[in-house]
Design an enzyme around this catalytic site. Structure first.
Site, mmCIF file in Angstrom:
data_model
loop_
_atom_site.group_PDB
_atom_site.id
_atom_site.type_symbol
_atom_site.label_atom_id
_atom_site.label_comp_id
_atom_site.label_asym_id
_atom_site.label_seq_id
_atom_site.Cartn_x
_atom_site.Cartn_y
_atom_site.Cartn_z
ATOM 1 N N GLY A 75 0.811 -1.207 0.000
ATOM 2 C CA GLY A 75 0.000 0.000 0.000
ATOM 3 C C GLY A 75 0.850 1.264 0.000
ATOM 4 N N THR A 76 1.931 1.222 0.728
ATOM 5 C CA THR A 76 2.830 2.377 0.784
ATOM 6 C C THR A 76 3.359 2.708 -0.606
ATOM 7 O OG1 THR A 76 3.478 1.787 3.042
ATOM 8 C CG2 THR A 76 4.975 3.239 1.830
ATOM 9 N N ASN A 147 -7.166 4.846 9.023
ATOM 10 C CA ASN A 147 -6.644 3.632 9.640
ATOM 11 C C ASN A 147 -6.625 3.689 11.153
ATOM 12 O OD1 ASN A 147 -4.524 5.551 8.613
ATOM 13 N ND2 ASN A 147 -3.295 4.412 10.084
ATOM 14 N N GLN A 177 -7.751 0.712 3.900
ATOM 15 C CA GLN A 177 -8.575 0.179 5.005
ATOM 16 C C GLN A 177 -10.017 -0.083 4.586
ATOM 17 O OE1 GLN A 177 -7.649 -0.688 8.094
ATOM 18 N NE2 GLN A 177 -5.533 0.029 8.028
ATOM 19 N N SER A 197 -3.990 -2.667 -0.286
ATOM 20 C CA SER A 197 -2.899 -3.499 0.244
ATOM 21 C C SER A 197 -3.493 -4.827 0.693
ATOM 22 C CB SER A 197 -2.245 -2.781 1.424
ATOM 23 O OG SER A 197 -1.298 -3.633 2.017
ATOM 24 N N ALA A 198 -2.949 -5.940 0.171
ATOM 25 C CA ALA A 198 -3.573 -7.254 0.379
ATOM 26 C C ALA A 198 -3.681 -7.669 1.839
ATOM 27 C CB ALA A 198 -2.779 -8.311 -0.397
ATOM 28 N N HIS A 199 -2.705 -7.276 2.659
ATOM 29 C CA HIS A 199 -2.705 -7.822 4.021
ATOM 30 C C HIS A 199 -3.764 -7.205 4.925
ATOM 31 C CE1 HIS A 199 -0.394 -4.736 6.492
ATOM 32 N NE2 HIS A 199 -0.048 -4.329 5.295
ATOM 33 N N THR A 235 9.815 -8.108 -11.284
ATOM 34 C CA THR A 235 9.172 -9.412 -11.501
ATOM 35 C C THR A 235 7.941 -9.539 -10.612
ATOM 36 O OG1 THR A 235 11.294 -10.384 -12.066
ATOM 37 C CG2 THR A 235 9.552 -11.910 -11.385
ATOM 38 N N CYS A 323 6.143 8.535 21.129
ATOM 39 C CA CYS A 323 6.929 9.193 22.153
ATOM 40 C C CYS A 323 7.878 10.179 21.472
ATOM 41 C CB CYS A 323 7.703 8.150 22.929
ATOM 42 S SG CYS A 323 8.492 8.828 24.372
HETATM 43 N N1 PLP Z 1 -2.496 3.382 4.067
HETATM 44 C C1 PLP Z 1 -3.235 3.014 5.120
HETATM 45 C C2 PLP Z 1 -4.520 3.728 5.402
HETATM 46 C C3 PLP Z 1 -2.809 1.979 5.953
HETATM 47 O O1 PLP Z 1 -3.533 1.627 7.006
HETATM 48 C C4 PLP Z 1 -1.591 1.334 5.649
HETATM 49 C C5 PLP Z 1 -1.050 0.272 6.530
HETATM 50 O O2 PLP Z 1 -1.049 0.400 7.722
HETATM 51 C C6 PLP Z 1 -0.877 1.737 4.519
HETATM 52 C C7 PLP Z 1 -1.365 2.770 3.743
HETATM 53 C C8 PLP Z 1 0.408 1.079 4.128
HETATM 54 O O3 PLP Z 1 0.157 -0.192 3.568
HETATM 55 P P1 PLP Z 1 1.330 -1.274 3.532
HETATM 56 O O4 PLP Z 1 1.452 -1.822 4.902
HETATM 57 O O5 PLP Z 1 0.866 -2.310 2.559
HETATM 58 O O6 PLP Z 1 2.546 -0.582 3.051
#
Ligand code: PLP
Length: 380
Positions: A75-76, A147, A177, A197-199, A235, A323
């Site tokens: 996702g990032t 998130n 999310q 993001s798949a996870h 790949t 922190c």
């Molecule tokens: N964007 C949101 C709203 C997320 O919650 C997250 C993951 O915590 C990400 C982006 C990043 O996704 P990834 O963990 O696949 O890089």
């Protein structure tokens, strides 16, 4: 350690357990079907067909054509590809909301962009958004679901404002999310770019999607072999892509029933906590957020100490206080929402999902009530 037997897992916003169907779907591509899908032999072509079938499934759930689906590494990466890729190609200024995930916020800030205020529920302030837009803006990014606190942005309204005030800008939404809670078809038609993001929906870590509306031209972040029609070299993670598609397909089918089931569990969790413990606030009203989000702020308690006690009792939750220079600071999201520090320092994010049971909620309530009473020095 078998997590299901020993833990009460209420951290689905951080990551979800992989679904068995997704694991099963990926296994052949980790073993026998290992060919590189970009190859020209028959073995490679059969693997390429699996990637194409996965692309069809993702396109169907996102509500776009297969050619608009770009597979990425997470996702990032999808968020960065959207924002950085737009700015590298078209120049201009990026705009995003103050409650975005750092994958968006840092990318926009790094490019010298503008950050727009959010309301008390963490949703972008539409009037402030309109004010931040002009002809210099090339990309606007507003997340579908937050998130941390679970609030849902009104993407159709955001789109209307962007089209009116920055007609040349691309609109990106971080929908990472969203898939378990919101029909992506109702979002994708309003935007040019959308990240997944798949996870976060029962797929594996390290694979994502960027929906790129046809005609959208970005500068690719990764240069190389020209995979994904030159939009994302590297790949293919075939096993991850196939498993992601299966997880997304099932999340789409189950969404309506799961939303009903988890709304009831979430409501019981939060209602009981608020009845048992004084001075607990629900951070975002339920009507404005997803069913899986139980975010509360507990006065006179520090998140870190609370999480420690929960962890000791096998309850997985999170806070997002960081922190900074020795002093606890509320997360950038709670600070932007204007949550009073007395409450925001006791923020607790419990996020429910597909594997959450009645027993998890019972256990979380018992442990949490005990832990808060202990931290507050209440003896009975
Ligand atoms: N964007 C949101 C709203 C997320 O919650 C997250 C993951 O915590 C990400 C982006 C990043 O996704 P990834 O963990 O696949 O890089």
């Amino acid at each position: 350690m078998n997590a299901a037997d020993t833990l009460t897992y209420l951290d689905h916003a951080a990551t979800t357990p992989m679904r068995a169907e997704a694991v099963e779907a990926m296994l052949p591509f980790l073993t026998d079907r290992f060919a590189n899908p970009s190859g020209s032999h028959r073995f490679a072509r059969s693997v390429r067909q699996a990637v194409d079938e996965a692309r069809d499934v993702v396109a169907d759930v996102v509500g776009c054509s297969p050619g608009e689906v770009v597979f990425t590494g997470c996702g990032t990466e999808s968020d960065n590809a959207a924002i950085v890729g737009t700015q590298r190609r078209h120049g201009g200024v990026g705009v995003c909301s103050a409650a975005e995930h750092h994958a968006v916020l840092h990318a926009v800030e790094h490019g010298g962009g503008r950050v727009v205020n959010v309301d008390a529920a963490g949703r972008v302030d539409l009037a402030a958004l309109a004010e931040a837009l002009d002809d210099d803006v090339s990309v606007v990014s507003v997340m579908t679901v937050n998130n941390e606190v679970g609030s849902i942005n009104p993407i159709p309204d955001v789109a209307a404002i962007v089209r009116e005030h920055a007609p040349r800008a691309l609109l990106h939404t971080d929908a990472v999310q969203a898939p378990c809670w919101i029909d992506l078809r109702s979002i994708s038609r309003h935007v040019d770019l959308l990240a997944l993001s798949a996870h976060k929906f029962g797929g594996p870590k390290g694979v994502g999607v960027l929906f790129e509306r046809q005609g959208t031209v970005l500068e690719p972040l990764l240069q190389g072999g020209g995979q994904e029609r030159d939009r994302r070299s590297g790949t293919h993670n075939v096993a991850g892509i196939v498993a992601m598609a299966e997880a997304l397909r099932l999340a789409d089918i189950e969404r309506a029933d799961e939303t009903i089931r988890l709304t009831a569990l979430r409501d019981r969790l939060v209602d009981t906590l608020m009845a048992e413990l004084p001075d607990v606030i629900e951070t975002v009203p339920r009507l404005l957020k997803i069913a899986g989000s139980a975010h509360v702020c507990i006065a006179d308690v520090e998140s870190e100490a609370l999480l420690y006690l929960l962890d000791e009792a096998g309850v997985c939750a999170s806070a997002a206080s960081a922190c900074a220079s020795g002093a606890m600071e509320p997360s950038h999201v709670l600070a932007a929402m204007g949550v009073e520090k007395r409450y925001s320092l006791g923020a607790l994010r419990m996020s429910l999902g597909r594997t959450t049971t009645d027993g998890d909620v019972d256990n979380a309530i018992t442990v949490l009530v005990g832990a808060v009473r202990r931290l507050r020095g209440v003896t009975s």
